[in-house]
Design a protein around this motif. Structure first.
Motif, PDB file in Angstrom:
ATOM      1  N   LYS A   1      28.170  30.765 -25.001  1.00 25.34           N
ATOM      2  CA  LYS A   1      28.460  31.317 -23.669  1.00 25.34           C
ATOM      3  C   LYS A   1      28.335  30.198 -22.663  1.00 25.34           C
ATOM      4  CE  LYS A   1      26.504  35.986 -23.950  1.00 25.34           C
ATOM      5  NZ  LYS A   1      25.829  35.868 -25.246  1.00 25.34           N
ATOM      6  N   THR A   2      29.117  30.270 -21.603  1.00 25.99           N
ATOM      7  CA  THR A   2      28.924  29.279 -20.554  1.00 25.99           C
ATOM      8  C   THR A   2      27.871  29.791 -19.579  1.00 25.99           C
ATOM      9  OG1 THR A   2      30.698  30.278 -19.314  1.00 25.99           O
ATOM     10  CG2 THR A   2      31.271  28.393 -20.679  1.00 25.99           C
ATOM     11  N   GLY A   3      27.303  28.878 -18.820  1.00 24.74           N
ATOM     12  CA  GLY A   3      26.284  29.274 -17.849  1.00 24.74           C
ATOM     13  C   GLY A   3      25.199  28.217 -17.741  1.00 24.74           C
ATOM     14  N   THR A   4      24.212  28.529 -16.922  1.00 22.84           N
ATOM     15  CA  THR A   4      23.100  27.598 -16.729  1.00 22.84           C
ATOM     16  C   THR A   4      21.832  28.216 -17.303  1.00 22.84           C
ATOM     17  OG1 THR A   4      24.149  26.814 -14.730  1.00 22.84           O
ATOM     18  CG2 THR A   4      21.829  26.281 -14.994  1.00 22.84           C
ATOM     19  N   PHE A   5      21.107  27.457 -18.085  1.00 24.34           N
ATOM     20  CA  PHE A   5      19.920  27.981 -18.782  1.00 24.34           C
ATOM     21  C   PHE A   5      18.761  27.006 -18.630  1.00 24.34           C
ATOM     22  CE2 PHE A   5      23.862  29.256 -20.718  1.00 24.34           C
ATOM     23  CZ  PHE A   5      23.734  30.637 -20.796  1.00 24.34           C
ATOM     24  N   ARG A   6      17.558  27.530 -18.891  1.00 21.45           N
ATOM     25  CA  ARG A   6      16.376  26.688 -18.715  1.00 21.45           C
ATOM     26  C   ARG A   6      16.226  25.670 -19.848  1.00 21.45           C
ATOM     27  NH1 ARG A   6      11.947  29.489 -19.355  1.00 21.45           N
ATOM     28  NH2 ARG A   6      12.979  31.489 -19.443  1.00 21.45           N
ATOM     29  N   LEU A   7      15.652  24.527 -19.486  1.00 23.48           N
ATOM     30  CA  LEU A   7      15.357  23.463 -20.441  1.00 23.48           C
ATOM     31  C   LEU A   7      13.943  23.012 -20.097  1.00 23.48           C
ATOM     32  CD1 LEU A   7      17.750  20.458 -20.894  1.00 23.48           C
ATOM     33  CD2 LEU A   7      15.402  20.054 -20.271  1.00 23.48           C
ATOM     34  N   GLU A   8      13.046  22.949 -21.085  1.00 24.88           N
ATOM     35  CA  GLU A   8      11.646  22.706 -20.762  1.00 24.88           C
ATOM     36  C   GLU A   8      11.014  21.694 -21.695  1.00 24.88           C
ATOM     37  OE1 GLU A   8      10.586  26.748 -21.362  1.00 24.88           O
ATOM     38  OE2 GLU A   8      10.530  27.213 -19.229  1.00 24.88           O
ATOM     39  N   CYS A   9       9.883  21.153 -21.239  1.00 22.42           N
ATOM     40  CA  CYS A   9       9.048  20.370 -22.151  1.00 22.42           C
ATOM     41  C   CYS A   9       7.956  21.300 -22.648  1.00 22.42           C
ATOM     42  CB  CYS A   9       8.404  19.173 -21.469  1.00 22.42           C
ATOM     43  SG  CYS A   9       7.277  18.303 -22.580  1.00 22.42           S
ATOM     44  N   ALA A  10       7.847  21.444 -23.967  1.00 23.76           N
ATOM     45  CA  ALA A  10       6.897  22.412 -24.501  1.00 23.76           C
ATOM     46  C   ALA A  10       5.645  21.763 -25.079  1.00 23.76           C
ATOM     47  CB  ALA A  10       7.564  23.271 -25.583  1.00 23.76           C
ATOM     48  N   GLU A  11       5.616  20.437 -25.185  1.00 17.70           N
ATOM     49  CA  GLU A  11       4.396  19.807 -25.692  1.00 17.70           C
ATOM     50  C   GLU A  11       3.695  19.144 -24.528  1.00 17.70           C
ATOM     51  OE1 GLU A  11       2.796  19.713 -28.836  1.00 17.70           O
ATOM     52  OE2 GLU A  11       1.281  18.851 -27.519  1.00 17.70           O
ATOM     53  N   TYR A  12       2.407  19.493 -24.364  1.00 14.04           N
ATOM     54  CA  TYR A  12       1.654  18.989 -23.220  1.00 14.04           C
ATOM     55  C   TYR A  12       1.714  17.457 -23.160  1.00 14.04           C
ATOM     56  CZ  TYR A  12      -2.135  17.748 -20.189  1.00 14.04           C
ATOM     57  OH  TYR A  12      -2.864  17.183 -19.188  1.00 14.04           O
ATOM     58  N   CYS A  13       2.108  16.925 -21.990  1.00 19.58           N
ATOM     59  CA  CYS A  13       2.342  15.479 -21.913  1.00 19.58           C
ATOM     60  C   CYS A  13       1.724  14.869 -20.666  1.00 19.58           C
ATOM     61  CB  CYS A  13       3.833  15.197 -21.966  1.00 19.58           C
ATOM     62  SG  CYS A  13       4.773  16.034 -20.673  1.00 19.58           S
ATOM     63  N   GLY A  14       0.783  15.554 -20.031  1.00 23.46           N
ATOM     64  CA  GLY A  14       0.093  14.935 -18.902  1.00 23.46           C
ATOM     65  C   GLY A  14       0.355  15.625 -17.576  1.00 23.46           C
ATOM     66  N   THR A  15       0.010  14.922 -16.498  1.00 23.45           N
ATOM     67  CA  THR A  15      -0.034  15.511 -15.162  1.00 23.45           C
ATOM     68  C   THR A  15       1.109  16.476 -14.849  1.00 23.45           C
ATOM     69  OG1 THR A  15      -1.066  13.476 -14.462  1.00 23.45           O
ATOM     70  CG2 THR A  15      -0.318  14.943 -12.726  1.00 23.45           C
ATOM     71  N   ASP A  16       2.346  15.983 -14.891  1.00 19.84           N
ATOM     72  CA  ASP A  16       3.455  16.815 -14.440  1.00 19.84           C
ATOM     73  C   ASP A  16       4.203  17.490 -15.583  1.00 19.84           C
ATOM     74  OD1 ASP A  16       2.976  16.579 -11.788  1.00 19.84           O
ATOM     75  OD2 ASP A  16       4.265  14.832 -11.496  1.00 19.84           O
ATOM     76  N   HIS A  17       3.463  17.786 -16.627  1.00 20.12           N
ATOM     77  CA  HIS A  17       4.055  18.472 -17.786  1.00 20.12           C
ATOM     78  C   HIS A  17       4.898  19.667 -17.358  1.00 20.12           C
ATOM     79  CE1 HIS A  17       4.418  20.560 -21.554  1.00 20.12           C
ATOM     80  NE2 HIS A  17       3.527  21.482 -21.243  1.00 20.12           N
TER      81      HIS A  17
END
Lengths: 87, 213, 318, 544
Positions: C176-192
């Motif tokens: 499907k076309t559209g905009t979806f979330r993309l995340e960092c799922a492994e804790y990587c520090g201050t601005d994780h």
């Protein structure tokens, strides 16, 4: 408790295993000597546990604990290394 | 555990029960220690497997003859310790004393060899974080030496504790506070610990000095 | 399988056939869980009432040893066998998740504290936003230049850790076309928790025009040629070199025999190791003279270099 | 029975000295249990305060009052304190310490001085962790993953790691003490299959403590050496593998989950039999399943690494083994439920906690199957689904049982009854507060909210607010017992030797028990849980 002659004999065997193991490593047999070195180490450790630490005369519980520890070490090595071996 | 008189503690009913408890306690402790070293060996095994060439190059830097002599010294100390336990069980005070002193001397000899090795290696730059520049081009060879220093260091600390314990037995023996064969269990406990530390070295020697050679 | 199943009605809209199948498995497992939970809850309430200490219920009957064994083995065994079905299905999906198809569009991903850098084969770069075409398999080749991160695309029900020192993969075919979330799922520090962005799925035509407008006209492989030249690789690997070094043309995807006798697949990870840990997989028959570039080459340059080596035709020795 | 017990002349262990040193240097297992109880209660409220702040902060998607760094430090300290300074010592070191010698008919643990030493070691460890917290905190998460913890974190990793390392030795020594005690100090006639199931489960726990904890010690030592001495072990630049760290860590930390939950199962068996007045259904199967859980617990650690770069084959094997560990767990749940059948069920506060445990543990266990299934885990892992899953097991399960045990044995430990209605109210509040706190987190995880996220997309706010509302109920429910149990110490009704009419050696001696537990060593001639209860004389036998 083992008598003195047994302990001395075990000592000689240990030194012999050490010598053979080192000699085998110097032969540079590729990865083969690694296996042999480990087998000799297991044999030496077994001799120390069995005679010097007189597990031979130990109770069943002690044998269970000693054997159990070896099993748990094998679990760590076996399952752990399996990851790298199958990557 | 057993620094009191051979009298039975209140939680025990008979002396044999207390002896069995002491023995089991020590073996359980050794099981725990085995897992402690097991984790170090596991790390070594993994890096031997992923970096065979670097491990080979690193192993070649170690002084094999010193390693072999040290191993022989420790194996001999295992035997003297076993003889000490045997003599203690039979109440032979002098024989126990001689065997214990022999054990301390062999233990110290091993530590001396190890310290000499470390200085030697430091001089060659094999201690990666400090000292002269590391001589090997392979980055993974550093991993080997990091683990080498941690594992031999951990073993040396354990052996040092063993030496203190055996030396303590010698002092107790000389000052007459170690009545034999009643207090034989104390000698036996220290002996078990000592021999366990030897077994650790029995595996460290091939792992560090031989398998990747 | 996922293709023939309709979309389940609840939750996050699945963005691929894989995600749709995942939802069936997930809600199936929820249902199975209810089948285990409800009888226990009912039994507890029923027993608590019927056998309340003041009740006059009959308590005389005692269950026989044999029927007790049957009872116990059935309540241990049957749920286990049922859940094994889930194990098999989930295992099948896991293998699918781990096996990118051949010919997928490859996009390079570099994670760093705290942003995602993407680079398309044509050299177009973007940060925290990933544009992909709909209906075409996309394979992300990922690495990290500092700590462990994890690229998580919830709409696709996939994630994979991004690990320094090696390449990991993640693949999908968005439907499907559209905009979806993309995340960092492994804790990587201050601005994780700020290390996220969006996945933008476009029609093929839109993607092409996006690529055309996204700047860089130099493809990854061409940029790699520049890195190759700057680092003086041809000094040894080039045709005119007197140094005995392996031919790089046609290397990618072949099996290589190492000096210590192992067979290794020459994939991205292999080429990376050859550059940063030259001794690890040295090719049989070549001397150990390859210098170690680990301190001098960036992750981004490594990716370009790999793309370049990959693009070389068999036998080429530039 | 009670008449006989009252006739015992000795003073209770509480009256055996009133000075501070009579507590801090006591080798009496009961006093050491109380020392642990007080110290872990302190840690529970430290960890709980962190949890409160976390839930408060998450009320808003953009945060309320904390910086990203402060938030990261908060969840790290919550994890470290709760795992190593509350959950792991909770039931074994308090109730295990107090009850094991009594349950097996012994006067103390095998090594009383070692027992005291392990409390002091625990306190020392706690000092390091509190110091790490006070000087600025740690931001690695309780898992200390390399290379973040070794090369990138700017928190006080070293003191925290030292604290956890030291705490490990306390755990090992306690486990060792229990193993030897259970092997060697059982009273005459107390055979293995006459032991209460509490003792079986604590025995299994002790095995895990002794065999798994040292691996953590080594792992932390490597982190220490990497940070302080610069010796890299997991450094990718040297060809080190960060996944090796995870293998080492989870080789300890997965079994550690069973260190946390097996003791709760230990308590369950006691509560279910005491409040149903029935022998636990399938005694032997329940006993063996404790050992099975302990053993299998060592075979499943790789299920934490399905998406961490572990091989797919290893992932599938670890997944299958993880499914198999559900079998002994399910057996236990079914057997506890079946214990109620044909019993005399009374719904006193401890029983309510026990039933709450079953509910929460079943949900936690089943959600465990979701994350044990490779393909399902790919989406769910590292999200709030995992957070909810392990809180259901460890907080819903273990903490419920901890409170159940506290209410059940409170009269034995203090000689006083607590206000029953408040106890029941607390049990209900904990159950429902818990469901409200963590059920929304399952949904959050499914929707893709990663764990350890300080800021989150606004569409997740409703669920987060619900979760925080549940947490506020929990905060009240966890504080209430502190108040009414404290009150009962002075004003509670005096409890007799056996206020619940329960079976077990601990109920045959006065409340609170005398210093030496048994004046003479009991001789056991009956099976465990001999309901319906007939007077069981403690047979006298002269100490040889």
């Amino acid at each position: 408790m083992p008598n003195r002659m047994t302990l001395v004999a075990v000592w000689l065997v240990l030194l012999a295993l050490l010598g053979i193991s080192t000699w085998v490593a110097l032969l540079r047999l590729g990865s083969w000597h690694a296996a042999l070195n480990l087998i000799f180490a297991v044999a030496s450790a077994g001799a120390v546990v069995w005679f010097d630490m007189h597990l031979r005369k130990g109770s069943g519980t002690l044998k269970l604990f000693a054997g159990g520890t070896v099993i748990f070490l094998f679990i760590m090595f076996g399952f752990g290394l399996a990851d790298w071996l199958t990557r | 555990m057993s620094d009191a008189l051979p009298a039975v503690h209140e939680q025990y009913q008979v002396a044999t029960q207390q002896l069995a408890a002491d023995r089991l306690g020590l073996w359980v402790f050794l099981a725990s220690e085995a897992m402690l070293f097991g984790a170090v060996f596991f790390s070594l095994a993994v890096y031997h497997y992923i970096h065979p060439a670097a491990m080979h190059a690193a192993t070649d830097q170690l002084d094999l003859s010193m390693g072999a002599v040290g191993t022989a010294v420790l194996l001999s100390s295992s035997t003297t310790m076993a003889l000490a336990v045997k003599a203690a069980g039979e109440g032979r005070r002098w024989e126990t004393l001689v065997a214990l002193i022999g054990t301390v001397v062999l233990g110290l000899a091993f530590e001396a060899i190890k310290v000499h090795d470390w200085f030697d290696e430091f001089g060659k730059g094999l201690y990666p974080p400090a000292g002269p520049p590391f001589p090997l081009p392979q980055p993974a060879a550093r991993l080997f030496f990091h683990l080498y220093f941690v594992s031999t260091g951990l073993h040396a600390v354990h052996l040092a504790v063993g030496i203190l314990l055996v030396a303590g037995l010698v002092i107790m023996q000389v000052s007459g506070r170690l009545t034999l064969p009643e207090r034989m269990v104390t000698v036996e406990m220290v002996g078990l610990y000592w021999q366990f530390v030897d077994i650790v070295w029995i595996f460290l020697y091939p792992t560090l000095y031989l398998v990747s050679r | 399988m996922g293709a023939i199943l309709p979309t389940p009605p609840i939750g996050l809209t699945p963005l691929s056939a894989y995600a749709a199948e995942y939802d069936w498995l997930f809600f199936g497992m929820c249902l199975l869980s209810l089948c285990f939970m409800v009888p226990i809850a009912v039994a507890i309430v029923y027993f608590a009432v019927k056998y309340h200490k003041d009740s006059k219920a009959d308590r005389s009957e005692r269950i026989s040893r044999r029927s007790r064994l049957i009872l116990e083995s059935s309540w241990a065994g049957i749920p286990f066998l049922l859940t094994l079905g889930v194990f098999v299905w989930a295992g099948k999906m896991y293998v699918e998740w781990a096996t990118p198809p051949k010919g997928a569009l490859e996009i390079a991903v570099i994670g760093k504290q705290w942003m995602w850098k993407f680079q398309h084969p044509g050299g177009q770069r973007e940060i925290n936003t990933l544009h992909v075409p709909v209906g075409r398999p996309v394979k992300l080749v990922m690495t990290s230049q500092d700590v462990i991160h994890s690229l998580f695309l919830p709409a696709l029900r996939i994630k994979m850790d991004v690990i320094p020192g090696r390449y990991t993969h993640l693949w999908f075919t968005a439907t499907k076309t559209g905009t979806f979330r993309l995340e960092c799922a492994e804790y990587c520090g201050t601005d994780h928790s700020r290390m996220g962005g969006s996945l933008i799925v476009m029609t093929s035509a839109d993607y092409q025009s996006w690529l055309a407008h996204a700047g860089t006209a130099i493809s990854l492989a061409a940029a790699g040629a520049e890195v190759y030249r700057k680092n003086g690789c041809s000094g040894c690997h080039g045709a005119n070199s007197t140094v005995h070094a392996p031919t790089l043309g046609g290397l990618f995807g072949t099996m290589v025999r190492t000096a210590d006798g192992r067979e290794v697949l020459a994939d991205e990870g292999y080429i990376r190791d050859c550059i940063t840990l030259p001794d690890k997989n040295r090719v049989a028959g070549f001397p150990p003279i390859m210098p170690d570039f680990s301190g001098t080459i960036s992750e981004a340059d490594l990716i370009k270099l790999i793309a370049y080596i990959r693009s070389l035709p068999p036998g080429a020795r530039p | 029975m009670t008449a006989e017990a009252k006739a015992l002349p000795s003073k209770s262990y509480l009256e055996d000295g009133y000075t501070l040193s009579s507590w801090f240097f006591s080798t009496d297992h009961k006093r050491i249990a109380i020392l642990y109880f007080v110290s872990i209660t302190l840690f529970f409220f430290v960890g709980g305060a962190a949890a409160t702040l976390i839930r408060l902060e998450l009320l808003s998607p953009t945060g309320l009052f904390l910086s990203n760094d402060a938030y990261n430090r908060l969840f790290t300290i919550h994890g470290v304190v709760m795992v190593w300074f509350f959950l792991i010592p909770s039931i074994p070191n308090t109730f295990g310490n107090f009850l094991i010698p009594i349950m097996i008919g012994a006067k103390d643990l095998a090594f009383p001085k070692l027992n005291l030493a392990s409390w002091w070691i625990f306190v020392l460890a706690g000092c390091f962790v509190i110091a790490a917290l006070l000087i600025g905190g740690v931001d690695t998460g309780w898992t200390f993953y390399a290379p973040f913890s070794t090369m990138f974190s700017n928190g006080y990793v070293v003191p925290a790691v030292i604290g956890v390392f030291i705490a490990g030795f306390s755990t090992i020594l306690t486990g060792l003490n229990f193993i030897v005690t259970i092997h060697k100090l059982r009273a005459p006639g107390m055979t293995w299959f006459r032991l209460p199931l509490f003792v079986w489960a604590i025995y299994a726990t002790s095995l895990v403590m002794v065999l798994a904890t040292p691996v953590l010690a080594t792992t932390l030592m490597l982190i220490f050496a990497e940070r302080v001495l610069g010796l890299g072990f997991f450094d990718p630049k040297l060809g080190g593998d960060p996944v090796l760290y995870q293998h080492l860590f989870w080789f300890y930390s997965h079994p550690a989950v069973y260190i946390m939950v097996l003791p709760a199962m230990a308590v369950m068996s006691e509560l279910m039999s005491a409040f149903c007045k029935r022998r636990v259904f399938g005694y032997k199967v329940v006993a063996y399943s404790s050992l099975a859980i302990a053993g299998l617990g060592f075979l499943v650690w790789g299920h934490h690494m399905f998406v961490a770069g572990e091989s797919v084959y290893a992932g599938l094997v670890f997944s299958l083994l993880s499914f198999s560990i559900a079998v002994p767990s399910a057996i236990k749940v079914f057997n506890w439920t079946a214990t109620m059948r044909k019993g005399y069920v009374s719904l006193d506060a401890p029983m309510l906690f026990a039933l709450g445990f079953i509910g929460l543990f079943v949900i936690g266990g089943l959600s465990g199957l979701f994350v044990a299934a490779t393909g399902l885990d790919v989406h769910l892992t590292r999200t709030y689904f995992v957070i909810a899953h392990f809180h259901f097991i460890m907080v819903g399960g273990t903490v419920s049982c901890y409170f159940g045990a506290l209410h059940f044995w409170w009269p034995k430990m203090t000689g006083r009854m607590y206000p029953e209605m408040l106890g029941r109210g607390t049990a209900l509040m904990i159950f429902f507060g818990f469901i409200l706190t963590f059920m929304p987190q399952f949904i959050l995880g499914w929707l893709g909210m990663p764990r350890r996220y300080h800021l989150y997309p606004p569409e997740f706010q409703v669920l987060n607010v619900l979760s925080s509302a549940g947490a506020s109920i929990l905060a009240v429910a966890y504080t209430l017992p502190l108040i009414y149990l404290g009150w009962s110490l002075f004003y509670g009704k005096r409890a007799g030797a056996n206020p619940w009419g329960a079976a077990g050696l601990e109920w045959l001696i006065p409340s609170p028990p005398p210093r030496e537990n048994f004046e003479t060593v009991p001789v056991v001639t009956w099976e465990a849980y001999p309901y319906p209860l007939k007077p069981q004389p403690v047979e006298r036998k002269e100490t040889p």
